[in-house]
Design a protein around this motif. Structure first.
Motif, PDB file in Angstrom:
ATOM      1  N   ASP A   1     -45.001  98.832  -0.597  1.00  0.00           N
ATOM      2  CA  ASP A   1     -43.671  99.223  -0.107  1.00  0.00           C
ATOM      3  C   ASP A   1     -42.942 100.180  -1.052  1.00  0.00           C
ATOM      4  O   ASP A   1     -41.816 100.610  -0.760  1.00  0.00           O
ATOM      5  CB  ASP A   1     -42.764  97.975   0.044  1.00  0.00           C
TER       6      ASP A   1
ATOM      7  N   LYS B   1     -43.135 103.297  -2.194  1.00  0.00           N
ATOM      8  CA  LYS B   1     -42.703 104.668  -1.823  1.00  0.00           C
ATOM      9  C   LYS B   1     -41.454 104.632  -0.942  1.00  0.00           C
ATOM     10  O   LYS B   1     -40.525 105.413  -1.137  1.00  0.00           O
ATOM     11  CB  LYS B   1     -43.833 105.381  -1.074  1.00  0.00           C
ATOM     12  N   ASP B   2     -41.457 103.700   0.027  1.00  0.00           N
ATOM     13  CA  ASP B   2     -40.308 103.604   0.944  1.00  0.00           C
ATOM     14  C   ASP B   2     -39.039 103.229   0.186  1.00  0.00           C
ATOM     15  O   ASP B   2     -37.971 103.804   0.403  1.00  0.00           O
ATOM     16  CB  ASP B   2     -40.555 102.520   2.019  1.00  0.00           C
ATOM     17  N   PHE B   3     -39.189 102.235  -0.708  1.00  0.00           N
ATOM     18  CA  PHE B   3     -38.003 101.826  -1.469  1.00  0.00           C
ATOM     19  C   PHE B   3     -37.526 102.954  -2.382  1.00  0.00           C
ATOM     20  O   PHE B   3     -36.332 103.116  -2.603  1.00  0.00           O
ATOM     21  CB  PHE B   3     -38.285 100.560  -2.278  1.00  0.00           C
ATOM     22  N   TYR B   4     -38.488 103.689  -2.925  1.00  0.00           N
ATOM     23  CA  TYR B   4     -38.105 104.799  -3.803  1.00  0.00           C
ATOM     24  C   TYR B   4     -37.240 105.804  -3.039  1.00  0.00           C
ATOM     25  O   TYR B   4     -36.168 106.214  -3.513  1.00  0.00           O
ATOM     26  CB  TYR B   4     -39.359 105.467  -4.372  1.00  0.00           C
ATOM     27  N   GLU B   5     -37.677 106.169  -1.854  1.00  0.00           N
ATOM     28  CA  GLU B   5     -36.908 107.136  -1.045  1.00  0.00           C
ATOM     29  C   GLU B   5     -35.538 106.563  -0.693  1.00  0.00           C
ATOM     30  O   GLU B   5     -34.531 107.256  -0.746  1.00  0.00           O
ATOM     31  CB  GLU B   5     -37.659 107.503   0.239  1.00  0.00           C
ATOM     32  N   LYS B   6     -35.525 105.266  -0.369  1.00  0.00           N
ATOM     33  CA  LYS B   6     -34.271 104.623   0.013  1.00  0.00           C
ATOM     34  C   LYS B   6     -33.272 104.648  -1.153  1.00  0.00           C
ATOM     35  O   LYS B   6     -32.103 104.949  -0.988  1.00  0.00           O
ATOM     36  CB  LYS B   6     -34.580 103.176   0.425  1.00  0.00           C
TER      37      LYS B   6
END
Ligand code: ATP
Length: 458
Positions: A233, A235-240
């Motif tokens: 997860d 990459k998604d959290f990084y973008e968020k």
């Protein structure tokens, strides 16, 4: 903004800060002490608002824990993190005037890409290739020695007697206190992956050339949040988190066009991705906050050095894993400098020149000032004091001022960025309303006393 104007702005900010009691040079009566500044009354209030806004943003998430870890930590912490060997800046000295410089900054200033993560050999090669362009900013000579890696960890000693004093490191970032406690927080509950740990605290770095006022200090404060996630997860959290951190600055009233993203050209070997939020400071674009995807490096290192299992359990796959970390890290002091630069303005009001700090009302050190129109009229003073006390009880940062004419009082509040000035006059006694003057427009309106809280509550 052209260079001279930028420099003028910086000087004006530094002098306003001293004059109005925001920030003073550290150890000033002893001639100063490089890289240190002391915050005065309004500076402390401004810091408090910055820290509270940051904490509130973190508190808005249900899964962020807060921590306050020690400044003194076991020296092994800094061995595990790599700071004892790898945390350095490239130092080069002018042979003529002996001023120390950051080699990467000298190179960057003439348009050569360089950064502090380069090896000593790499940066020396680059420096040698560009020597003819590089001159000392103090004596203007082009005569430098070779570049050396200067360790940034500040040290102190602890012990009973001088002979058994142990050398210890002062923390260089708050993040390590978070990593070494991540397991404690996870085990104590109720937090589980994905979750974050947030911390605000003092850190210390032996900076080579502390400069640009609050931008680069040797003792400063960080607001850091490490978010622990399953690798799938991350990459998604990084973008968020990147998105969320940029949005946060609108809460501080920062002009959008003054902020931008900058990707790191030279990633440290373990980092998966790293972007900085830059602000256009009076001396140019520079780092304000780092938002970095650090992978599992930090927890792995502490697992290796401490022997403590740092894994978490994944219910979905029934396996153990080392969480990956998304980090957001920003300095309080750099934020303060940004707020001052963002807010500083000069204009004319009522035919008079004025200096005004246009802080967003939620960060302004003083929310409102309360004035009796005349100081020698006891009924006015009494009513003004009554309103002042009621508002102060509610908000804390309210000021009472009955010194000098109203115009002078307005100017004083403009200079410290107070958004509202409330004047109590004879009509107030009869009709129960007061004049509220807006800092930015100078407009005045009558407001019922019972509506005052609503009017100033941002
Ligand atoms: P720089 O490249 O400017 O030296 P850094 O990359 O070393 O900064 P980090 O270690 O990522 O900075 O620290 C996180 C944040 O702490 C920075 O984005 C900045 O806001 C703040 N910070 C770092 N060093 C200083 C300093 N010497 N004085 C004030 N704030 C600092």
């Amino acid at each position: 903004m052209e260079k001279q104007k930028q420099q003028d702005l910086m000087e004006k900010i530094v002098s306003l800060c001293k004059r109005r009691g925001f920030v003073f040079p550290g150890s000033e009566i002893y001639g100063g002490f490089a890289g240190t500044y002391d915050y005065g009354h309004y500076g402390v209030l401004l810091r408090k608002n910055v820290i509270e806004t940051w904490q509130q943003v973190m508190r808005d998430h249900d899964n962020i824990a807060f921590i306050e870890s020690s400044i003194f930590t076991a020296p092994r912490v800094w061995e595990a993190s790599g700071h004892t060997t790898g945390f350095s800046d490239p130092l080069v000295s002018c042979k003529k005037c002996r001023t120390n410089h950051r080699a990467d900054h000298l190179l960057e200033a003439v348009g050569v890409k360089a950064d502090e993560k380069m090896s000593e050999a790499q940066i020396n090669k680059l420096f040698d290739e560009n020597r003819d362009k590089l001159k000392c900013s103090v004596c203007e000579k082009k005569d430098f020695g070779s570049v050396r890696a200067k360790k940034l960890l500040a040290t102190s000693t602890l012990g009973m007697f001088a002979e058994d004093d142990q050398e210890v490191y002062l923390r260089a970032e708050t993040a390590q206190g978070i990593y070494i406690n991540y397991k404690n927080i996870l085990d104590a509950g109720p937090f589980s992956i994905p979750f974050g740990i947030a911390q605000v605290g003092k850190v210390f770095r032996n900076e080579i050339s502390p400069r640009q006022f609050l931008f680069r200090k040797r003792e400063f404060e960080q607001m850091e949040m490490q978010y622990f996630v399953h690798p799938r997860d991350a990459k998604d959290f990084y973008e968020k988190w990147k998105e969320e951190r940029m949005t946060y600055y609108s809460k501080l009233g920062i002009k959008k066009e003054k902020l931008r993203w900058k990707r790191h050209d030279n990633l440290v070997f373990y980092a998966k991705d790293a972007w900085d939020i830059q602000y256009e400071f009076p001396f140019g674009w520079d780092e304000l906050e780092g938002v970095h995807y650090r992978g599992d490096y930090d927890l792995n290192q502490h697992q290796k050095y401490s022997g403590v299992d740092m894994s978490a359990y994944d219910e979905e796959t029934k396996t153990h894993f080392i969480p990956h970390v998304v980090e957001t890290s920003v300095g309080v002091d750099r934020t303060i400098l940004m707020l001052l630069a963002n807010a500083y303005d000069e204009d004319e009001m009522g035919g008079e020149k004025r200096v005004v700090l246009r802080f967003a009302p939620n960060v302004a050190p003083i929310k409102a000032a309360v004035f009796p129109l005349l100081r020698n009229k006891p009924q006015l003073v009494e009513k003004a004091r009554e309103i002042f006390r009621a508002l102060k009880k509610m908000f804390g940062n309210i000021i009472f001022d009955d010194n000098g004419n109203i115009g002078k009082r307005y100017r004083r509040q403009d200079e410290i960025g107070t958004p509202f000035c409330i004047t109590i006059d004879f009509d107030s006694l009869e009709k129960g309303d007061v004049t509220v003057r807006d800092r930015d427009s100078g407009k005045q309106e009558r407001v019922k006393i019972e509506d005052l809280v609503k009017k100033i509550n941002f």
